[in-house]
Design an enzyme around this catalytic site. Sequence first.
Site, PDB file in Angstrom:
ATOM      1  N   GLY A  37     -24.651  26.145  -4.214  1.00 25.39           N
ATOM      2  CA  GLY A  37     -25.728  27.080  -3.863  1.00 25.39           C
ATOM      3  C   GLY A  37     -25.552  28.429  -4.529  1.00 25.39           C
ATOM      4  N   MET A  38     -24.745  28.473  -5.605  1.00 22.90           N
ATOM      5  CA  MET A  38     -24.480  29.735  -6.295  1.00 22.90           C
ATOM      6  C   MET A  38     -24.912  29.678  -7.768  1.00 22.90           C
ATOM      7  SD  MET A  38     -20.921  30.726  -4.465  1.00 22.90           S
ATOM      8  CE  MET A  38     -21.191  32.477  -4.649  1.00 22.90           C
TER       9      MET A  38
ATOM     10  N   GLY B 152     -24.271  27.718 -10.366  1.00 20.31           N
ATOM     11  CA  GLY B 152     -23.262  27.589 -11.416  1.00 20.31           C
ATOM     12  C   GLY B 152     -23.825  26.949 -12.677  1.00 20.31           C
ATOM     13  N   GLY B 153     -24.643  25.924 -12.518  1.00 21.09           N
ATOM     14  CA  GLY B 153     -25.244  25.284 -13.687  1.00 21.09           C
ATOM     15  C   GLY B 153     -26.140  26.264 -14.433  1.00 21.09           C
ATOM     16  N   SER B 154     -26.884  27.062 -13.681  1.00 22.07           N
ATOM     17  CA  SER B 154     -27.772  28.058 -14.305  1.00 22.07           C
ATOM     18  C   SER B 154     -26.954  29.107 -15.053  1.00 22.07           C
ATOM     19  CB  SER B 154     -28.627  28.746 -13.226  1.00 22.07           C
ATOM     20  OG  SER B 154     -29.366  27.778 -12.526  1.00 22.07           O
ATOM     21  N   ALA B 155     -25.812  29.491 -14.490  1.00 22.33           N
ATOM     22  CA  ALA B 155     -24.923  30.442 -15.174  1.00 22.33           C
ATOM     23  C   ALA B 155     -24.456  29.834 -16.497  1.00 22.33           C
ATOM     24  CB  ALA B 155     -23.732  30.785 -14.289  1.00 22.33           C
TER      25      ALA B 155
ATOM     26  N   ASP C 123     -33.273  29.323 -11.682  1.00 22.67           N
ATOM     27  CA  ASP C 123     -32.300  30.405 -11.507  1.00 22.67           C
ATOM     28  C   ASP C 123     -31.750  30.928 -12.839  1.00 22.67           C
ATOM     29  OD1 ASP C 123     -32.470  30.228  -8.734  1.00 22.67           O
ATOM     30  OD2 ASP C 123     -30.776  28.840  -8.578  1.00 22.67           O
TER      31      ASP C 123
ATOM     32  N   LYS D  48     -24.829  33.633  -8.556  1.00 19.16           N
ATOM     33  CA  LYS D  48     -25.843  34.413  -7.824  1.00 19.16           C
ATOM     34  C   LYS D  48     -25.750  34.077  -6.344  1.00 19.16           C
ATOM     35  CE  LYS D  48     -28.698  31.017  -6.531  1.00 19.16           C
ATOM     36  NZ  LYS D  48     -28.973  30.571  -5.207  1.00 19.16           N
TER      37      LYS D  48
HETATM   38  P1  ATP Z   1     -29.037  24.664  -7.886  1.00 17.92           P
HETATM   39  O1  ATP Z   1     -28.927  25.572  -9.105  1.00 17.92           O
HETATM   40  O2  ATP Z   1     -29.792  23.387  -8.128  1.00 17.92           O
HETATM   41  O3  ATP Z   1     -29.391  25.398  -6.625  1.00 17.92           O
HETATM   42  P2  ATP Z   1     -26.313  24.757  -7.144  1.00 17.92           P
HETATM   43  O4  ATP Z   1     -26.289  26.197  -7.438  1.00 17.92           O
HETATM   44  O5  ATP Z   1     -26.102  24.359  -5.725  1.00 17.92           O
HETATM   45  O6  ATP Z   1     -27.616  24.100  -7.665  1.00 17.92           O
HETATM   46  P3  ATP Z   1     -24.918  23.824  -9.517  1.00 17.92           P
HETATM   47  O7  ATP Z   1     -23.468  24.112  -9.649  1.00 17.92           O
HETATM   48  O8  ATP Z   1     -25.862  24.544 -10.394  1.00 17.92           O
HETATM   49  O9  ATP Z   1     -25.255  23.989  -7.994  1.00 17.92           O
HETATM   50  O10 ATP Z   1     -25.084  22.248  -9.724  1.00 17.92           O
HETATM   51  C1  ATP Z   1     -26.228  21.477  -9.401  1.00 17.92           C
HETATM   52  C2  ATP Z   1     -26.118  20.095 -10.055  1.00 17.92           C
HETATM   53  O11 ATP Z   1     -26.429  20.231 -11.437  1.00 17.92           O
HETATM   54  C3  ATP Z   1     -24.715  19.505 -10.004  1.00 17.92           C
HETATM   55  O12 ATP Z   1     -24.605  18.596  -8.953  1.00 17.92           O
HETATM   56  C4  ATP Z   1     -24.548  18.802 -11.357  1.00 17.92           C
HETATM   57  O13 ATP Z   1     -24.708  17.406 -11.211  1.00 17.92           O
HETATM   58  C5  ATP Z   1     -25.665  19.306 -12.237  1.00 17.92           C
HETATM   59  N1  ATP Z   1     -25.196  20.043 -13.447  1.00 17.92           N
HETATM   60  C6  ATP Z   1     -25.686  19.925 -14.693  1.00 17.92           C
HETATM   61  N2  ATP Z   1     -25.052  20.739 -15.554  1.00 17.92           N
HETATM   62  C7  ATP Z   1     -24.162  21.416 -14.845  1.00 17.92           C
HETATM   63  C8  ATP Z   1     -23.226  22.418 -15.172  1.00 17.92           C
HETATM   64  N3  ATP Z   1     -23.076  22.881 -16.422  1.00 17.92           N
HETATM   65  N4  ATP Z   1     -22.482  22.919 -14.178  1.00 17.92           N
HETATM   66  C9  ATP Z   1     -22.632  22.474 -12.909  1.00 17.92           C
HETATM   67  N5  ATP Z   1     -23.484  21.497 -12.546  1.00 17.92           N
HETATM   68  C10 ATP Z   1     -24.258  20.979 -13.496  1.00 17.92           C
END
Ligand code: ATP
Length: 298
Positions: free
Chosen positions: A100-101, A103-106, A138, A8
Site C-alpha cells: 500500500g506504499m 513500491g511498483g510505482s516508485a 500512483d 507514498k
Molecule cells: P498498488 O500500487 O497497486 O497500490 P502496492 O503499493 O500495494 O500496490 P506494489 O509494491 O506497487 O504494492 O505492488 C503491487 C503488485 O505489483 C505486486 O504484487 C507485484 O506483483 C506487481 N509488481 C509489478 N512490478 C513491480 C515492481 N517493480 N515492484 C513491486 N511490485 C511490482
Amino acid sequence: MAGVAPAKINLCLGVGAPRPDGFHSLATVYQAIGLYDEVRVRPASECSVTVSGDARLAVADVPTDSSNIAVRAAGLLAAHHGLDAAVAIHIVKGIPVAGGMAGGSADAAATLVACDALWGTATPFEELAVLAGQLGSDVPFALLGETAVGSGHGELVTPLETQGEYWWAVLESPAGLSTPAVYRELDRLRAGTVAPEPEVPAALLEALRQGDVDGLGAALANDLQPAAFRLRPELERNLTTGRGAAPHGALLSGSGPSCLFLCESPEHAAKVVIALGSAGLESVSVATGPVPGARVVS
Ligand code: ATP
C-alpha cells in the site's frame, strides 16, 4: 545509471463510486516519505529485470518478466523517443512489496528518470508525467514527490505547500494485500448505497499549511480501511495497539497492509517502535516526509 524514488502514503483517501472505466474516483493527499527503491539500468541487447532487498519486504513476490512495471516504463520511454534501446534493470527494494506504499510505482518513476539520463533524452518533466500516468495511478506522484493533492483515479497531482517535517513509524506486514481485492471488498460493503463524492478534508489541508501535527493526526482518514480490516482483521488490532504509543494518529497506508503511526519527533518514533516491538510487532521502519520525488543518483 541509477534512479531512486520514494514510497507514498495517503494522508487522506476518499474513494467514490466505481467509474465506467473500472477505476474509482479518488480525492487524496499524497505524501512522499523517506523509504526508497533504487533502480539501476545499463544498456543490454534485450530487457531483463532482477531484484534484491531484504526478504522481509517480500522481494520474491516482485515479477522478473515483462509484467514488471519497470520494464514497461523503460519500453514506454524508448517508444516515446522512437528509440530501439533495451536495458538490464536491477531493482533494490526498500519499499514493502504490495504494502500500500506504491513500491511498483516508485520503480516505474525511478526507471523513467534513470533511462532518460542513460539515453540522454532530456525529457521535460511534463512529458515524463504523461508517460507516468499511462503506467499507473500512483506513478505521476512518485515522479513529483513532496506532498500533493491527487484526483481523477489518483493520476492527476497538484503540489501542495506544507510546513514542517512529519515523522512516521511504518509497521510492515509479512504478507501483502492485493489492491484490487480491497477495492472489490469496499464495493461489496457499499452494495445498495450511494458512494459519496470523495473530498479532501479542509481541516487536513489547514493542518498541513500550519505544520500542525495534532491537527493532521485528527484529520487522517482512509475510506479503504473497513474493507482492508474485513480481509485482514489483525490490521485493526495492530492499529489499536500502536495508537497507545502514537495517540496523534494512526491509519492504514493506502489499501494496506502497512500501518502508519504519526509521531511528533524522532525520539517519539523510537518509543513507538519499542511499544510495537513489545507487542510482537517488530517489522517497523521510521521515515520522515515530505521528501522529493524520483531523481537520478548516478
Ligand atoms: P498498488 O500500487 O497497486 O497500490 P502496492 O503499493 O500495494 O500496490 P506494489 O509494491 O506497487 O504494492 O505492488 C503491487 C503488485 O505489483 C505486486 O504484487 C507485484 O506483483 C506487481 N509488481 C509489478 N512490478 C513491480 C515492481 N517493480 N515492484 C513491486 N511490485 C511490482
